[in-house]
Write an enzyme that holds these catalytic residues in place. Structure first.
Site, short mmCIF file in Angstrom:
data_model
loop_
_atom_site.label_atom_id
_atom_site.label_comp_id
_atom_site.label_asym_id
_atom_site.label_seq_id
_atom_site.Cartn_x
_atom_site.Cartn_y
_atom_site.Cartn_z
N ASP A 41 0.72 2.45 3.77
CA ASP A 41 -0.08 3.57 3.28
C ASP A 41 0.79 4.83 3.15
O ASP A 41 0.38 5.94 3.48
CB ASP A 41 -1.29 3.85 4.19
N ASP A 65 -8.73 3.22 -3.65
CA ASP A 65 -8.17 3.71 -2.39
C ASP A 65 -8.22 5.22 -2.25
O ASP A 65 -7.89 5.95 -3.17
CB ASP A 65 -6.73 3.25 -2.22
N GLY A 116 -2.66 11.87 5.33
CA GLY A 116 -1.60 10.92 4.98
C GLY A 116 -0.22 11.29 5.47
O GLY A 116 0.09 12.46 5.66
N HIS A 129 -5.69 -0.71 5.38
CA HIS A 129 -5.45 0.04 6.63
C HIS A 129 -6.60 -0.04 7.64
O HIS A 129 -7.22 0.94 7.98
CB HIS A 129 -5.13 1.51 6.33
N HIS A 137 1.68 5.09 -2.08
CA HIS A 137 1.30 6.11 -3.06
C HIS A 137 2.59 6.68 -3.65
O HIS A 137 3.31 7.41 -2.99
CB HIS A 137 0.48 7.22 -2.38
N LEU A 138 2.86 6.31 -4.90
CA LEU A 138 4.09 6.79 -5.55
C LEU A 138 3.87 8.13 -6.25
O LEU A 138 4.83 8.76 -6.68
CB LEU A 138 4.60 5.74 -6.55
N HIS A 174 0.84 -1.22 0.00
CA HIS A 174 0.00 0.00 0.00
C HIS A 174 0.87 1.26 0.00
O HIS A 174 1.24 1.78 1.05
CB HIS A 174 -0.92 -0.01 1.22
#
Lengths: 317, 445
Positions: free
Chosen positions: B311, B158, B330, B238, B68-69, B66
């Site tokens: 995450d 997501d 985040g 999550h 986020h790129l 999980h």
């Protein structure tokens, strides 16, 4: 208080610090009774009033407090400043600080905005109301008003009525009253009570009658009328019927009980017309006392700068 | 007579912890041609680069399912290059990236874009997760058949729950047909409202709008009911509430194909951390109560939660250094996850080391159906080497990520990843006291 840079909330203050403010406010009140209502105490000190939410009462009260102490004050309103052009709060504040301001008074819709400023500014910060978090000077002026009228705070039973969930006034009152030894009972619609409110050390009364019964002080909170549209109350009418402070309900309180309201009032909604103007009402005293308490807060927080400014004045003289 | 192998890497004397492959104890590991060539009593072939890892733990490569790129679209926050460097530094040999990019990963071309960029610049493996619905709008399901062909390993909207129950039902049916798991960010947006933190004592004290635990419980309950209806593979992202952990536990007992992951911040912190209004304590789902945190820990222990996933959600300082209400949700997590897990779960004896390794390798590999999770001969040569005794302090300014948004700055942790090997290549090595540094440096390609 004298060692603090900021006043962010009553949760942070000790009992001694609160009493120091109240005692100082007594002297300030005395100044307000004079024919010439001005002292040179904060000469050379600059205070910026940053209001990111509409406010008349609190802003005017702070401004008067600043002027009575001879501070220079400037006002920023979110609608009239660069904030509406998308500038961040940090940049706005830094720009104001670059103009060599000593103290920032901030009213903001986001809880914690004054804390954010306090971390980012050398200048002191006074919270003039942040979201649903705290309104410490209101809490202090309420304590001051209670003490002046009833001679003490300790041991009193104080009822807070209405929208506790969204009320910064309620939170500041709650911390202050608990620290000074009063017992607090809250009452409002179940939809307007915050989660786990009992853990703050207050009693939750199921009806206004039970909350008011035997109370020394009844502090009525303002109902934001838009609560109806967000499905928190069915109607203003029902709110007034179930939770409004009426003469009949007030009769359950002690005969000496005070009626308070932070203003502005919705007459006929949270408070009946005759109660608002009745003999037990100290609502206008609260307003007068607000100026004195804010003078005291400014005086104490600026203690150090005050002496610096005094020395500088003497040098130039 | 063994052949000389120039591209072979020989890890000597490490303590292998590979519960999936059934290996445990001090043994050597030989990696060659991108695969595990031998484990146990193996000798280094001529030409192999040798690394002394005595005193260190050698585990199958950790997989963060999980992440986020942010590429494409928000390369100011993170890129595939920077994000996978952070992953490697954090001990991960593979990451699965979420599709809430701009444009979102909802077509073959965007999935291929990510994979092409990854083949050029990533230092770890990258597995794209595609969107469940077109444009992540929750209305029309994506071309999951083609997305799978393109390389997507799962589907997820997501950041948003697929709130329309009918759409979710059809998505689960269709995903099941093409063989993809559906990952759900289970949070009812109407119950969340404009909440910014967990609803409870601390939201009351801080005067911040609360998000009740029920917002997650309700969503997980519906998703499980739909998993039961469709027989699809459902993965809860999550997980953060005691109620949701209990629902997943019961669903699994019933035999449904329901899995869940937990993030390090949810097993470490509680909503009390929001005191002070640091926007780096704001995330979705929010930090919950102590009872919720303890339920997440128990879920990780008993296997209800089979995966630890970060995450990792990078945001710029300009976006995060604002009033709490105004900040995006985040935090970054790739470089702190292993240290937090070792400190908060293993040292506290909530998990033994074997279970932790499972939750970070075989667990996510199984959910996504990707290779790895074991050091059995023939497996990918993806290895995470840990120094359990290393004490260190989290320094966000030294992160490989382009972003710095973590609430863990300054925190002391015990145990960290020291060498990360992907396909037999050392992609990260940290300074070590054991003297293995020189050997690792020499093993760099």
């Amino acid at each position: 208080m004298r060692t603090r840079k900021d006043l962010l909330g009553l949760e942070d203050l000790t009992r001694e610090e609160i009493l120091e403010v109240l005692d100082t406010a007594e002297s300030m009140l005395e100044i307000l009774e004079r024919p010439i209502k001005k002292v040179p105490t904060l000469r050379g000190i600059t205070v910026a009033n940053l209001f990111f939410e509409p406010s008349t009462r609190t802003r005017v009260s702070f401004e008067l407090a600043e002027k009575r102490l001879s501070a220079d004050s400037v006002n920023f309103q979110s609608t009239g400043s660069s904030v509406s052009k998308g500038e961040t709060l940090k940049d706005t504040a830094r720009n104001i600080e670059a103009m060599r301001v000593d103290m920032v008074v901030i009213r903001h819709g986001s809880a914690g905005a004054p804390h954010f400023l306090g971390r980012n500014l050398q200048a002191g910060v006074i919270n003039a109301g942040d979201g649903a978090h705290e309104h410490p000077t209101q809490g202090l002026l309420d304590l001051f008003t209670v003490r002046r009228h009833l001679g003490r705070v300790e041991g009193l039973r104080v009822a807070l009525l209405g929208d506790i969930a969204h009320s910064r006034v309620a939170r500041s009152n709650l911390w202050g009253l608990r620290k000074l030894g009063a017992s607090v009972v809250v009452c409002g619609p179940a939809t307007l009570l915050p989660a786990e409110v009992e853990r703050l050390g207050v009693e939750v009364a199921p009806t206004v009658e039970e909350a008011v019964d035997g109370a020394d002080v009844v502090n009525v909170l303002r109902l934001q009328l838009e609560r109806q549209t967000s499905s928190l109350i069915p109607s203003i009418r029902e709110y007034a019927r179930l939770f409004g402070l009426t003469r009949e309900r007030l009769a359950l309180a002690k005969p000496t009980a005070l009626v308070m309201h932070p203003g502005p009032m919705n007459r006929g909604v949270e408070i009946a017309h005759d109660v608002a103007d009745g003999t037990r009402s100290v609502i206008l005293d609260q307003v007068t006392n607000g100026v004195a308490v804010r003078m005291a807060v400014l005086y104490l927080l600026l203690a150090e700068k005050r002496s610096e400014a005094g020395t500088a004045l003497e040098r130039t003289a | 007579m063994e052949m000389a192998r120039e591209n072979a890497l020989y890890l000597r004397g490490g303590t292998v912890v590979d519960p999936q492959g059934g290996h445990h104890g001090e043994m050597d590991l030989l990696l060659a041609d991108g695969r595990v060539a031998g484990i146990g009593n193996v000798r280094p072939p001529a030409g192999a680069v040798e690394v002394n890892v005595r005193g260190l733990v050698v585990a199958p490569g950790f997989i963060d399912m999980h992440v986020h790129l942010r590429e494409p679209g928000r390369e100011d926050k993170e890129t595939i290059a920077s994000g996978t460097r952070a992953a490697a530094a954090g001990g991960f040999t593979a990451v699965a990236c979420m599709p809430n990019t701009d444009p979102p990963l909802d077509t073959r071309s965007t999935v291929e874009l990510v994979l092409r960029e990854a083949s050029r610049r990533a230092v770890t493996r990258v597995y794209p997760i595609a969107a469940v619905t077109q444009g992540r709008k929750g209305k029309i399901i994506t071309e999951m058949g083609e997305l799978r062909e393109a390389g997507a390993v799962a589907v997820s909207d997501d950041g948003d729950w697929v709130a329309d129950g009918h759409v979710m039902r059809r998505a689960l049916e269709y995903a099941r047909m093409v063989g993809l798991p559906v990952i759900s960010h289970a949070e009812d947006p109407l119950l969340r409202g404009c909440g910014v933190m967990h609803e409870g004592y601390w939201s009351t004290v801080l005067g911040l709008r609360g998000i009740p635990a029920a917002a997650e419980d309700v969503a997980v309950a519906r998703d499980i009911a739909l998993a039961r209806l469709t027989g699809a593979r459902l993965h809860i992202a999550h997980i953060s509430t005691a109620g949701a952990v209990d629902l997943v536990r019961r669903a699994r007992a019933e035999g449904l194909e329901v899995t869940a992951e937990a993030a390090p911040h949810h097993f470490t912190l509680t909503d009390e951390a929001v005191r002070g209004y640091n926007a780096n304590t704001r995330m979705s789902p929010p930090l919950r109560s102590e009872a919720d945190r303890d339920a997440v820990r128990e879920g990780l222990r008993d296997g209800t939660i089979g995966v630890i996933a970060t995450d990792h959600a990078p945001h710029t300082e300009t976006e995060k250094d604002v009033e709490f209400d105004a900040a995006p949700n985040g935090i970054i997590g790739l470089e702190t996850a292993v240290g937090l897990a070792l400190t908060e779960l293993v040292r506290t004896k909530i998990l033994d080391l074997e279970t932790l390794v499972l939750r970070m390798s075989a667990g996510p590999a199984a959910v996504l159906g990707v290779p790895g999770g074991t050091l059995a001969p023939g497996s990918p040569a993806d290895v995470t080497v840990l120094d359990l005794g290393a004490e260190w302090t989290v320094r966000p300014e030294e992160s490989c990520s382009l972003s710095r948004n973590t609430p863990f700055g300054g925190r002391r942790l015990v145990g960290r990843p020291v060498i990360t090997i992907v396909g037999g290549r050392v992609v990260h090595s940290a300074r070590m006291e054991s003297g293995a540094t020189a050997a690792v440096e020499s093993a760099r390609p």
